[in-house]
Design a protein around this motif. Structure first.
Motif, short mmCIF file in Angstrom:
data_model
loop_
_atom_site.label_atom_id
_atom_site.label_comp_id
_atom_site.label_asym_id
_atom_site.label_seq_id
_atom_site.Cartn_x
_atom_site.Cartn_y
_atom_site.Cartn_z
N THR A 194 0.55 -0.90 0.47
CA THR A 194 0.01 -0.35 -0.39
C THR A 194 0.87 1.15 -0.15
O THR A 194 1.96 0.89 0.55
N PHE A 195 0.58 2.40 -0.77
CA PHE A 195 1.23 3.44 -0.79
C PHE A 195 0.70 4.48 0.24
O PHE A 195 -0.07 5.09 -0.82
N GLY A 196 1.43 5.58 0.41
CA GLY A 196 0.94 6.75 0.35
C GLY A 196 1.73 7.96 0.24
O GLY A 196 2.75 7.90 0.38
N LEU A 197 0.61 8.55 0.55
CA LEU A 197 0.93 10.09 -0.06
C LEU A 197 0.60 11.23 1.11
O LEU A 197 -0.09 11.25 1.14
N GLU A 226 -25.80 -10.42 -7.50
CA GLU A 226 -24.61 -10.62 -6.80
C GLU A 226 -23.63 -10.00 -6.39
O GLU A 226 -22.89 -10.05 -6.01
N ARG A 227 -23.48 -9.60 -7.85
CA ARG A 227 -22.63 -8.17 -7.34
C ARG A 227 -22.78 -7.17 -6.58
O ARG A 227 -21.48 -6.98 -5.56
N VAL A 228 -23.75 -6.69 -6.30
CA VAL A 228 -24.16 -5.70 -5.74
C VAL A 228 -24.38 -6.53 -4.00
O VAL A 228 -23.10 -5.74 -3.06
N ARG A 229 -24.68 -7.94 -3.84
CA ARG A 229 -24.46 -8.01 -2.70
C ARG A 229 -22.78 -8.61 -1.90
O ARG A 229 -22.16 -7.81 -1.46
N ARG A 230 -21.60 -8.52 -3.21
CA ARG A 230 -20.94 -8.74 -2.52
C ARG A 230 -20.08 -7.52 -2.56
O ARG A 230 -19.17 -7.72 -1.33
N ALA A 231 -20.26 -6.50 -3.50
CA ALA A 231 -19.70 -5.70 -2.51
C ALA A 231 -19.65 -4.77 -1.59
O ALA A 231 -18.85 -4.26 -0.50
N LEU A 232 -21.26 -4.77 -1.18
CA LEU A 232 -21.78 -4.77 0.31
C LEU A 232 -20.54 -5.46 0.96
O LEU A 232 -20.57 -4.83 2.66
N THR A 233 -20.84 -6.34 0.78
CA THR A 233 -20.63 -8.01 1.60
C THR A 233 -18.99 -7.31 1.55
O THR A 233 -18.02 -7.48 3.19
N ASP A 234 -18.59 -6.86 0.90
CA ASP A 234 -16.20 -6.52 1.11
C ASP A 234 -16.29 -5.61 1.70
O ASP A 234 -15.50 -5.63 2.23
N VAL A 235 -17.32 -4.42 1.75
CA VAL A 235 -16.77 -3.64 2.77
C VAL A 235 -17.73 -3.23 4.37
O VAL A 235 -17.80 -2.55 4.95
N LEU A 266 -11.10 -2.05 7.40
CA LEU A 266 -10.79 -2.43 6.09
C LEU A 266 -9.76 -2.07 5.26
O LEU A 266 -9.51 -2.94 4.63
N LEU A 267 -9.49 -1.25 5.04
CA LEU A 267 -8.39 -0.46 4.25
C LEU A 267 -7.19 -1.49 4.34
O LEU A 267 -6.44 -1.91 3.18
N LEU A 268 -6.54 -2.24 6.13
CA LEU A 268 -6.16 -2.58 5.60
C LEU A 268 -7.14 -3.98 5.40
O LEU A 268 -5.18 -5.34 4.64
N ARG A 269 -8.18 -4.75 5.38
CA ARG A 269 -8.23 -6.04 5.48
C ARG A 269 -8.37 -5.94 3.44
O ARG A 269 -8.26 -7.26 2.86
N LEU A 270 -9.07 -5.15 2.46
CA LEU A 270 -8.35 -4.98 1.16
C LEU A 270 -6.69 -4.87 1.02
O LEU A 270 -6.90 -5.20 -0.56
N ALA A 271 -6.13 -4.49 1.58
CA ALA A 271 -5.17 -3.85 1.12
C ALA A 271 -4.22 -5.12 0.45
O ALA A 271 -3.84 -5.46 -0.68
N GLY A 272 -4.92 -6.75 0.90
CA GLY A 272 -4.19 -7.71 0.12
C GLY A 272 -4.52 -8.24 -0.93
O GLY A 272 -4.19 -8.61 -1.86
N ARG A 273 -5.53 -7.71 -1.11
CA ARG A 273 -6.74 -8.20 -2.33
C ARG A 273 -6.94 -7.03 -3.53
O ARG A 273 -6.93 -7.56 -5.08
#
Ligand code: ADP
Ligand code: MG
Length: 244
Positions: free
Chosen positions: A40-43, A138-147, A205-212
């Motif tokens: 993850t890159f920070g600015l 299904e994609r709406v559900r998945r995106a909402l689950t992701d966050v 959440l961002l720390l969790r998403l960082a792997g993906r």
């Protein structure tokens, strides 16, 4: 020893100027840096140092501002190796709408669409990504689950998105960007408009998403940048001062 990490973003001699003549203001001055995959890159930098402008040059959003001029070169790996999104010679860049879809962006203030929670994700999926109608639910559900929003909003999918709390709105914006399956996600001070609790949720959440997902995060707070990012660029008055 040569650096063997794969490059995600290469910025060379980048300059961004607003206005012209005596009113010209150079917001980014000769920026050069590399972002690698898997980090993850920070600015960071004080207000007005050019963070947003620099971020917007990665998805060419600066071009939506009349009188804004960009020179130099920006290359990104959007899924098929490094390619110029700006300033490449000889290679025709992808169409702008494709670049904007593949380089997702979340803004400082949640910019939910004035439609329902579900349609905030379904609309761009349909219009921008051309997703088939059969996949959308299904994609709406998945995106909402992701966050982490699904359980909170599953029974309120028809609620106008503006009725959600600030933190929920920001997570909805993140979900909307993720639903489009971006190659890179830009986050411009994503917690700045939130209370401490909601900001902590987004950070987690961002720390969790960082792997993906490859994340590029602008932060007003160096402490937050250190928590989120492996490498950090410090901007001051439009110049890259340090790469930490
Ligand atoms: P930061 O995100 O670090 O606060 P910005 O990139 O928003 O900094 O702004 C950098 C400089 O460019 C500031 O002086 C700002 O006033 C100027 N600037 C930003 N956006 C515009 C614009 N659309 N038109 C003219 N000047 C702008
Ligand atoms: Mg900014």
């Amino acid at each position: 020893m040569a650096d063997e990490r794969e490059v995600l973003v290469e910025v060379k001699n980048l300059e961004v100027t607003y206005g012209s003549g005596r009113k010209a203001y150079k917001a980014v001055k000769n920026a050069n840096f590399t972002i690698y995959k898997g980090e993850t890159f920070g600015l960071v930098g004080e207000s007005g140092s050019g963070k947003t402008t620099l971020l917007r040059s990665l998805n060419r959003l600066n071009e939506t501002f009349p009188g804004c001029r960009t020179t130099g070169r920006v290359e990104l790996d959007l899924g098929r190796g490094l390619e110029p999104v700006y300033g490449g010679s000889g290679v025709r860049p992808r169409p702008l709408n494709e670049i904007r879809r593949l380089v997702g962006m979340v803004f400082q203030t949640p910019d939910v669409l004035p439609v329902s929670v579900a349609r905030n994700i379904a609309l761009p999926l349909k219009v921008v990504a051309g997703a088939p109608a059969t996949e959308i639910e299904e994609r709406v559900r998945r995106a909402l689950t992701d966050v982490g929003l699904w359980e909170e909003v599953a029974d309120r999918l028809d609620l106008p998105a503006e009725r959600l709390s600030g933190g929920q709105q920001q997570r909805l914006c993140l979900a909307r960007a993720l639903a489009l399956e971006p190659a890179v996600l830009l986050l411009d001070e994503p917690t700045a408009s939130l209370d401490v609790r909601a900001a902590a949720d987004i950070e987690e959440l961002l720390l969790r998403l960082a792997g993906r997902y490859p994340l590029i995060v602008v932060s007003h707070s160096p402490e937050q940048a250190v928590r989120l990012a492996a490498r950090i660029v410090v901007l001051s008055r439009g110049r890259v001062r340090r790469v930490l």
